[in-house]
Design an enzyme around this catalytic site. Sequence first.
Site, PDB file in Angstrom:
ATOM      1  N   LYS A 163       6.004   8.926  28.226  1.00  6.40           N
ATOM      2  CA  LYS A 163       6.503  10.291  28.206  1.00  6.40           C
ATOM      3  C   LYS A 163       7.867  10.314  27.521  1.00  6.40           C
ATOM      4  CE  LYS A 163       3.278  12.504  30.557  1.00  6.40           C
ATOM      5  NZ  LYS A 163       2.560  13.669  30.015  1.00  6.40           N
ATOM      6  N   ASP A 191       3.554  10.524  24.303  1.00  4.21           N
ATOM      7  CA  ASP A 191       3.312  11.933  24.648  1.00  4.21           C
ATOM      8  C   ASP A 191       4.636  12.677  24.699  1.00  4.21           C
ATOM      9  OD1 ASP A 191       2.391  14.341  25.511  1.00  4.21           O
ATOM     10  OD2 ASP A 191       1.676  13.649  27.458  1.00  4.21           O
ATOM     11  N   GLU A 218       1.098  12.406  20.777  1.00  4.21           N
ATOM     12  CA  GLU A 218       0.491  13.531  21.473  1.00  4.21           C
ATOM     13  C   GLU A 218       1.441  14.721  21.577  1.00  4.21           C
ATOM     14  OE1 GLU A 218      -1.485  14.418  25.891  1.00  4.21           O
ATOM     15  OE2 GLU A 218      -1.209  12.365  25.176  1.00  4.21           O
ATOM     16  N   ASP A 243      -2.759  18.420  22.996  1.00  7.56           N
ATOM     17  CA  ASP A 243      -2.956  18.526  24.442  1.00  7.56           C
ATOM     18  C   ASP A 243      -2.738  19.963  24.903  1.00  7.56           C
ATOM     19  OD1 ASP A 243      -2.963  18.437  27.184  1.00  7.56           O
ATOM     20  OD2 ASP A 243      -1.363  16.977  27.400  1.00  7.56           O
ATOM     21  N   LYS A 267      -8.333  18.671  29.581  1.00  4.61           N
ATOM     22  CA  LYS A 267      -7.963  18.613  30.996  1.00  4.61           C
ATOM     23  C   LYS A 267      -8.699  19.719  31.736  1.00  4.61           C
ATOM     24  CE  LYS A 267      -3.355  16.658  30.179  1.00  4.61           C
ATOM     25  NZ  LYS A 267      -1.898  16.877  30.274  1.00  4.61           N
TER      26      LYS A 267
END
Length: 371
Positions: A163, A191, A218, A243, A267
């Site tokens: 992250k 990400d 991402e 995403d 998701k």
Amino acid sequence: MKIKKIELFAVNLPLIQPFIISYATYPNIQSIIVKMTTECGLVGWGESVPDEHITGETPHSAYAMLKNTLAPLMIGQNPMEFEKIHELMDQSVHRAPAAKAAIDMACFDVTGKKLNVPVYQLLGGRYHEKFPVTHVLSIEEPEKMANEAEEKVKEGYTSFKMKVGRDVMGDVKRIRAVRERVGEDIAIRVDVNQGWGNSANTLQALRHLEKLGIDWLEQPVAQDDIDAMVEIKSKSTVPLMIDEGIRDMNNMREIIAKRAADKVNIKLMKCGGIYPAVKLATMAEMAGIECQIGSMVESSIGSAAGFHVAFSKKIIKSVELTGPVKFSKDIGDLKDSYIIPHIQLNERPGLGVSIDETVLTELTQYSDSIE
């Protein structure tokens, strides 16, 4: 088979350590658990983990939507009629995907139990036998992230999702520190959670990242800026994953038409559950775009639902469903399926998760019952 009763539980799932991403820090995860009981006495479980930055729902709004609109609508319906269930929900309320996902999961869980098969058998059967488990590194200083990565490699992990998204050059230092610490054979996925804002900042970062052998980048830009994704993809050799920018079939159509991503992160909380997720995976497969099933850090219930989609579809190449190993206490037993560095599902009916209702009661902040 008809739905007789739906119970709602607003719970706080305790994290072992805070989950830190570009736009928020989570000391715990607020979740809504759905317990669906049919007239024949079968029970199905579902979960909603909304995110106001992505799904447009808060835990309170999703709970209210379930209590006042979606749950009453389900009483008397046949949970095996997935298409009809979603049509009823969509006609009743626009979007609210995380709230709808909880109903969707409970329907699949109870249907699997009725037919005595795992949910993945309802989706076309099992394709994958196991998936590598990816450890997620929250945003910290470079040295701290590198230390954590090194420790997880010793535990058996072979891939990391980093992250980032605080500042471009600081993020480059974070990624470089982890790569230098774990070596070249460990997979690193980056990400940004929209944190770099635009294509200019992202391309600046990519000049450094292209030398570090990352698997993919991402969602570096704002979720609705599909054109920025197109520009980045055209100017970089690093595979690009979308995403937050992929929530429904309309988004997927635009991504396909503009060739805006190499990979999509599906998701269940973003799209409305298992049934819509399968539709998105099918669209992506038609366009030759690889898929991942990602997470909003759900409990065993939501994580298991994601895994059943992933295990049933060839086009799904990776999973990032790590909630059960991030919680100090969970309401289900999915953690037992994480045999690092892989996860392998059991073959129990429905979602295959046993619920500890004592722990559920302990973690519940408030609850309601709709009949």
